[in-house]
Design a protein around this motif. Sequence first.
Motif, PDB file in Angstrom:
ATOM      1  N   GLU A 271       0.670  -1.332  -0.080  1.00 34.56           N
ATOM      2  CA  GLU A 271       0.119   0.058  -0.063  1.00 34.56           C
ATOM      3  C   GLU A 271       0.743   1.282  -0.010  1.00 34.56           C
ATOM      4  O   GLU A 271       2.045   1.155   0.402  1.00 34.56           O
ATOM      5  CB  GLU A 271      -0.670  -0.092   1.219  1.00 34.56           C
ATOM      6  CG  GLU A 271      -1.948  -1.399   1.389  1.00 34.56           C
ATOM      7  CD  GLU A 271      -2.794  -1.345   2.491  1.00 34.56           C
ATOM      8  OE1 GLU A 271      -3.943  -0.847   2.288  1.00 34.56           O
ATOM      9  OE2 GLU A 271      -2.254  -1.479   3.574  1.00 34.56           O
ATOM     10  N   LEU A 272       0.296   2.331  -0.375  1.00 36.80           N
ATOM     11  CA  LEU A 272       0.943   3.611  -0.542  1.00 36.80           C
ATOM     12  C   LEU A 272       0.342   4.645   0.274  1.00 36.80           C
ATOM     13  O   LEU A 272      -0.955   4.847   0.352  1.00 36.80           O
ATOM     14  CB  LEU A 272       1.122   3.984  -2.200  1.00 36.80           C
ATOM     15  CG  LEU A 272       2.148   3.343  -2.766  1.00 36.80           C
ATOM     16  CD1 LEU A 272       1.187   2.255  -3.616  1.00 36.80           C
ATOM     17  CD2 LEU A 272       2.675   4.235  -3.974  1.00 36.80           C
ATOM     18  N   ARG A 273       1.177   5.545   0.808  1.00 40.29           N
ATOM     19  CA  ARG A 273       0.652   6.899   1.212  1.00 40.29           C
ATOM     20  C   ARG A 273       1.589   8.071   0.983  1.00 40.29           C
ATOM     21  O   ARG A 273       2.509   7.839   0.489  1.00 40.29           O
ATOM     22  CB  ARG A 273       0.570   6.855   2.919  1.00 40.29           C
ATOM     23  CG  ARG A 273      -0.389   6.123   3.302  1.00 40.29           C
ATOM     24  CD  ARG A 273      -1.847   6.810   3.248  1.00 40.29           C
ATOM     25  NE  ARG A 273      -2.860   5.973   3.747  1.00 40.29           N
ATOM     26  CZ  ARG A 273      -3.863   5.456   3.199  1.00 40.29           C
ATOM     27  NH1 ARG A 273      -3.472   5.179   2.065  1.00 40.29           N
ATOM     28  NH2 ARG A 273      -4.716   4.882   3.745  1.00 40.29           N
ATOM     29  N   GLN A 274       1.101   9.286   0.783  1.00 39.90           N
ATOM     30  CA  GLN A 274       1.822  10.413   0.328  1.00 39.90           C
ATOM     31  C   GLN A 274       2.645  10.726   1.586  1.00 39.90           C
ATOM     32  O   GLN A 274       1.894  11.269   2.492  1.00 39.90           O
ATOM     33  CB  GLN A 274       1.044  11.369  -0.162  1.00 39.90           C
ATOM     34  CG  GLN A 274       1.779  12.630  -0.634  1.00 39.90           C
ATOM     35  CD  GLN A 274       2.727  12.478  -1.925  1.00 39.90           C
ATOM     36  OE1 GLN A 274       2.291  11.193  -2.651  1.00 39.90           O
ATOM     37  NE2 GLN A 274       3.836  13.125  -2.166  1.00 39.90           N
ATOM     38  N   GLY A 275       4.017  10.929   1.511  1.00 45.51           N
ATOM     39  CA  GLY A 275       4.765  11.304   2.599  1.00 45.51           C
ATOM     40  C   GLY A 275       5.437  12.784   2.350  1.00 45.51           C
ATOM     41  O   GLY A 275       5.189  13.098   1.295  1.00 45.51           O
ATOM     42  N   PRO A 276       6.094  13.254   3.341  1.00 46.74           N
ATOM     43  CA  PRO A 276       6.950  14.468   3.041  1.00 46.74           C
ATOM     44  C   PRO A 276       7.931  14.500   1.810  1.00 46.74           C
ATOM     45  O   PRO A 276       8.108  15.614   1.465  1.00 46.74           O
ATOM     46  CB  PRO A 276       7.643  14.748   4.416  1.00 46.74           C
ATOM     47  CG  PRO A 276       7.662  13.397   5.224  1.00 46.74           C
ATOM     48  CD  PRO A 276       6.396  12.747   4.708  1.00 46.74           C
ATOM     49  N   GLN A 277       8.284  13.306   1.544  1.00 43.23           N
ATOM     50  CA  GLN A 277       9.400  13.271   0.614  1.00 43.23           C
ATOM     51  C   GLN A 277       8.669  12.645  -0.855  1.00 43.23           C
ATOM     52  O   GLN A 277       9.511  12.338  -1.651  1.00 43.23           O
ATOM     53  CB  GLN A 277      10.472  12.432   1.074  1.00 43.23           C
ATOM     54  CG  GLN A 277      11.030  12.794   2.198  1.00 43.23           C
ATOM     55  CD  GLN A 277      11.744  14.097   2.277  1.00 43.23           C
ATOM     56  OE1 GLN A 277      12.464  14.513   1.078  1.00 43.23           O
ATOM     57  NE2 GLN A 277      11.626  15.040   3.276  1.00 43.23           N
ATOM     58  N   GLY A 278       7.392  12.471  -0.969  1.00 39.17           N
ATOM     59  CA  GLY A 278       6.816  12.115  -1.978  1.00 39.17           C
ATOM     60  C   GLY A 278       5.946  10.622  -1.489  1.00 39.17           C
ATOM     61  O   GLY A 278       5.973  10.340  -0.198  1.00 39.17           O
ATOM     62  N   PRO A 279       5.503   9.782  -2.585  1.00 37.83           N
ATOM     63  CA  PRO A 279       5.054   8.470  -2.281  1.00 37.83           C
ATOM     64  C   PRO A 279       5.717   7.486  -1.395  1.00 37.83           C
ATOM     65  O   PRO A 279       7.091   7.620  -1.390  1.00 37.83           O
ATOM     66  CB  PRO A 279       4.701   7.915  -3.732  1.00 37.83           C
ATOM     67  CG  PRO A 279       4.954   9.261  -4.695  1.00 37.83           C
ATOM     68  CD  PRO A 279       5.633  10.157  -3.916  1.00 37.83           C
ATOM     69  N   HIS A 280       4.995   6.919  -0.389  1.00 36.70           N
ATOM     70  CA  HIS A 280       5.738   6.144   0.555  1.00 36.70           C
ATOM     71  C   HIS A 280       4.987   4.901   0.614  1.00 36.70           C
ATOM     72  O   HIS A 280       3.686   4.991   0.649  1.00 36.70           O
ATOM     73  CB  HIS A 280       5.527   6.853   1.831  1.00 36.70           C
ATOM     74  CG  HIS A 280       6.132   6.215   2.918  1.00 36.70           C
ATOM     75  ND1 HIS A 280       7.270   5.587   3.214  1.00 36.70           N
ATOM     76  CD2 HIS A 280       5.471   5.231   4.064  1.00 36.70           C
ATOM     77  CE1 HIS A 280       7.609   4.794   4.178  1.00 36.70           C
ATOM     78  NE2 HIS A 280       6.332   4.878   4.685  1.00 36.70           N
ATOM     79  N   PHE A 281       5.749   3.764   0.510  1.00 38.51           N
ATOM     80  CA  PHE A 281       5.312   2.294   0.763  1.00 38.51           C
ATOM     81  C   PHE A 281       4.931   1.924   1.865  1.00 38.51           C
ATOM     82  O   PHE A 281       6.147   2.293   2.826  1.00 38.51           O
ATOM     83  CB  PHE A 281       5.823   1.442  -0.129  1.00 38.51           C
ATOM     84  CG  PHE A 281       5.851   1.648  -1.697  1.00 38.51           C
ATOM     85  CD1 PHE A 281       4.958   0.805  -2.570  1.00 38.51           C
ATOM     86  CD2 PHE A 281       6.610   2.231  -2.564  1.00 38.51           C
ATOM     87  CE1 PHE A 281       4.721   0.954  -3.941  1.00 38.51           C
ATOM     88  CE2 PHE A 281       6.599   2.570  -3.833  1.00 38.51           C
ATOM     89  CZ  PHE A 281       5.627   1.911  -4.715  1.00 38.51           C
ATOM     90  N   LEU A 282       3.849   1.362   2.293  1.00 44.69           N
ATOM     91  CA  LEU A 282       4.026   0.550   3.663  1.00 44.69           C
ATOM     92  C   LEU A 282       4.637  -0.725   3.979  1.00 44.69           C
ATOM     93  O   LEU A 282       4.668  -1.002   5.132  1.00 44.69           O
ATOM     94  CB  LEU A 282       2.186   0.635   4.040  1.00 44.69           C
ATOM     95  CG  LEU A 282       1.750   2.010   4.000  1.00 44.69           C
ATOM     96  CD1 LEU A 282       0.310   1.966   4.372  1.00 44.69           C
ATOM     97  CD2 LEU A 282       2.430   3.239   4.786  1.00 44.69           C
ATOM     98  N   SER A 283       4.875  -1.406   2.634  1.00 45.47           N
ATOM     99  CA  SER A 283       5.519  -2.495   2.948  1.00 45.47           C
ATOM    100  C   SER A 283       6.463  -2.674   1.660  1.00 45.47           C
ATOM    101  O   SER A 283       6.434  -1.999   0.646  1.00 45.47           O
ATOM    102  CB  SER A 283       4.617  -3.569   2.980  1.00 45.47           C
ATOM    103  OG  SER A 283       3.572  -3.958   2.126  1.00 45.47           O
TER     104      SER A 283
END
Length: 365
Positions: A271-283
């Motif tokens: 799964e993905l979320r938007q983080g401060p540095q851009g897209p972020h994967f949760l696993s």
Amino acid sequence: MSHNTIGHLFRVTTFGESHGPALGCVVDGCPPGIALSESDIQADLDRRRPGTSRFVTQRREPDQVRILSGTFADERMEEARTTGTPIALLIENLDQKSKDYSDIRDKFRPGHADFTYWSKYGLRDYRGGGRASARETAARVAAGAVARKVLNHLYGRVEVRAALIQMGTKSIARAGWDWTETANNPFFCPDRAAVPIWSTYLDEVRKSGSSCGGIIEVVAEGIPPGLGAPIYAKLDAEIAAALMGINAVKGVEIGSGFAAAAASGEDNADELRQGPQGPHFLSNHAGGILGGISTGQPIVARLAVKPTSSILTPRRTIEVSGAQTEIVTKGRHDPCVAIRAVPVAEAMLAIVLADQALRHRGQCG
């Protein structure tokens, strides 16, 4: 013999045999202006070098590398730099004992490439297996050191590291991993508590005249998204081919690998979320690669290495004439060849990534 080259833009051709005068490689396609010295390469070769502990072959090879071409320095430069021309690397063989193989010159060693080489070419170098020997991987490790320099030149800090995570029947729990421990023991093991257990286990295997295999995990961090292609240049496919091409490797998996077959779609999807540095994967079940293209996450692969085929226990075989016989393989052999395959796995992953990085730059800028 053809097919001694890997890569497209970053191309590595190896040469030499286990009991020949020397082995080495030619690295073509390295960008110019990269600082490169023999000491940069030697550090990796020393990790693969034989004779470093009682747990590996006692063949005494210094594996000193010489750069024959492809770099230049004069009095105005602090260090030699690549010129963009082919880099030739040479490693001399100094401790061959070819007589160790005289008793088996007409016999096919079970588990080795003796029979297939003879079937294909009509002759074979029985002295240590010739080109099929793991000795050839010294050249790959040398080329891998150059590949690391290319990756750092293109992307800054890229780290490619590997560890032995299972030896024979002895595996380790991921909770006990510490990557820094791989430099502190002869097994490249990331779990300090496993080292004495593995030492006892491998001593018993070695004294019984047998051998064991192992599993290696190799990881690359600092690789940006975008490397690879969705069809015929899939990054995971090329990594798998390169790792499968290492001597004694019989299986390769990327990310969760075979475990993904038993996972649900919900569990396996990263799964993905938007983080401060851009897209972020949760696993990272995909091992840093989706659709054949890198995601920017750590690239993770594992490879299974079979037991060393050269053992003292008698095995049934045949001779070139077809006569049935038994064979005992004497000489100096690794009781667990997976140990010295750890730096080789790092080198092969670095070579593929350097080649893919240059191809990505060529197409996408």
